[in-house]
Design a protein around this motif. Structure first.
Motif, PDB file in Angstrom:
ATOM      1  N   ILE A  34       2.013   6.398   6.413  1.00 22.66           N
ATOM      2  CA  ILE A  34       3.380   5.977   6.754  1.00 22.66           C
ATOM      3  C   ILE A  34       4.407   6.838   6.039  1.00 22.66           C
ATOM      4  O   ILE A  34       5.357   7.334   6.651  1.00 22.66           O
ATOM      5  CB  ILE A  34       3.570   4.480   6.439  1.00 22.66           C
ATOM      6  N   TRP A  73      12.927   2.033   7.340  1.00 26.23           N
ATOM      7  CA  TRP A  73      12.110   1.207   6.456  1.00 26.23           C
ATOM      8  C   TRP A  73      10.896   0.668   7.208  1.00 26.23           C
ATOM      9  O   TRP A  73      10.934   0.486   8.431  1.00 26.23           O
ATOM     10  CB  TRP A  73      12.931   0.061   5.863  1.00 26.23           C
ATOM     11  N   VAL A  74       9.848   0.457   6.458  1.00 25.82           N
ATOM     12  CA  VAL A  74       8.597  -0.077   6.995  1.00 25.82           C
ATOM     13  C   VAL A  74       8.061  -1.092   6.002  1.00 25.82           C
ATOM     14  O   VAL A  74       8.077  -0.844   4.787  1.00 25.82           O
ATOM     15  CB  VAL A  74       7.544   1.042   7.188  1.00 25.82           C
ATOM     16  N   GLU A  75       7.580  -2.211   6.500  1.00 22.23           N
ATOM     17  CA  GLU A  75       6.892  -3.202   5.664  1.00 22.23           C
ATOM     18  C   GLU A  75       5.479  -3.357   6.187  1.00 22.23           C
ATOM     19  O   GLU A  75       5.272  -3.485   7.401  1.00 22.23           O
ATOM     20  CB  GLU A  75       7.625  -4.537   5.673  1.00 22.23           C
ATOM     21  N   ARG A 120       6.422  -4.672  10.179  1.00 24.26           N
ATOM     22  CA  ARG A 120       7.809  -4.619  10.653  1.00 24.26           C
ATOM     23  C   ARG A 120       8.355  -3.251  10.298  1.00 24.26           C
ATOM     24  O   ARG A 120       7.952  -2.664   9.300  1.00 24.26           O
ATOM     25  CB  ARG A 120       8.680  -5.674   9.958  1.00 24.26           C
ATOM     26  N   TRP A 121       9.306  -2.765  11.081  1.00 24.13           N
ATOM     27  CA  TRP A 121      10.001  -1.527  10.731  1.00 24.13           C
ATOM     28  C   TRP A 121      11.343  -1.488  11.434  1.00 24.13           C
ATOM     29  O   TRP A 121      11.564  -2.202  12.411  1.00 24.13           O
ATOM     30  CB  TRP A 121       9.162  -0.287  11.025  1.00 24.13           C
ATOM     31  N   ALA A 127       2.575  -0.757  10.953  1.00 25.57           N
ATOM     32  CA  ALA A 127       3.573  -1.583  10.266  1.00 25.57           C
ATOM     33  C   ALA A 127       3.525  -3.030  10.735  1.00 25.57           C
ATOM     34  O   ALA A 127       3.241  -3.312  11.894  1.00 25.57           O
ATOM     35  CB  ALA A 127       4.971  -1.026  10.514  1.00 25.57           C
ATOM     36  N   ARG A 167       7.062  -2.209   0.878  1.00 27.66           N
ATOM     37  CA  ARG A 167       8.212  -1.756   1.668  1.00 27.66           C
ATOM     38  C   ARG A 167       8.436  -0.289   1.321  1.00 27.66           C
ATOM     39  O   ARG A 167       8.594   0.072   0.154  1.00 27.66           O
ATOM     40  CB  ARG A 167       9.458  -2.574   1.366  1.00 27.66           C
ATOM     41  N   VAL A 206       3.217   4.829  13.135  1.00 30.93           N
ATOM     42  CA  VAL A 206       3.889   3.978  12.148  1.00 30.93           C
ATOM     43  C   VAL A 206       4.068   2.573  12.711  1.00 30.93           C
ATOM     44  O   VAL A 206       3.781   1.578  12.037  1.00 30.93           O
ATOM     45  CB  VAL A 206       5.250   4.579  11.725  1.00 30.93           C
ATOM     46  N   GLU A 207       4.526   2.483  13.940  1.00 31.84           N
ATOM     47  CA  GLU A 207       4.740   1.178  14.571  1.00 31.84           C
ATOM     48  C   GLU A 207       3.430   0.386  14.655  1.00 31.84           C
ATOM     49  O   GLU A 207       3.411  -0.823  14.437  1.00 31.84           O
ATOM     50  CB  GLU A 207       5.331   1.377  15.962  1.00 31.84           C
TER      51      GLU A 207
END
Length: 128
Positions: free
Chosen positions: A42, A123-125, A109-110, A107, A73, A103-104
């Motif tokens: 990521i 941002w990515v969580e 969430r992003w 992740a 995060r 990434v999606e």
């Protein structure tokens, strides 16, 4: 919390990934674990995007990492608010353009946040 400004170069993008793996190890996430490898991927993608698509010569990007309650995060702030990332499939014959799709997929969430004059944060969580 970990935060570092890094030169907006390909070498800087690599450094962001290495620093992330090191910081996660210091927080108790072993190198080579699925969580560490996912985070590294990521960070590598977001940092590469900050350099290739949103880099401004002579300006750095910022990497931020926060680990709370087993949620990592990742934040990458660059100097191009006008270049908002989109996770859309590229044409089938394209040689690049799939990074944000990856990434999606990884992740939980992003998203993006505009941050003042000519800045945005992606941002990515992800649970680790």
């Amino acid at each position: 919390m970990f935060r570092r400004r890094i030169a907006a170069t390909r070498r800087g993008a690599r450094l962001a990934r290495l620093l992330s793996v090191q910081q996660l190890a210091e927080w108790g996430v072993p190198r080579g674990s699925d969580a560490s490898d996912t985070a590294a991927l990521i960070v590598a993608e977001l940092a590469a995007n900050a350099v290739v698509h949103a880099g401004v010569p002579g300006r750095a990007f910022e990497l931020g990492l926060t680990l709370r309650a087993r949620v990592l995060r990742v934040e990458v702030t660059d100097t191009r608010a006008d270049k908002r990332p989109v996770a859309a499939p590229p044409p089938p014959d394209a040689e690049s353009g799939r990074g944000l799709l990856l990434v999606e997929a990884l992740a939980d969430r992003w998203g993006t946040v505009e941050g003042g004059a000519a800045r945005k944060t992606v941002w990515v969580e992800v649970g680790i």
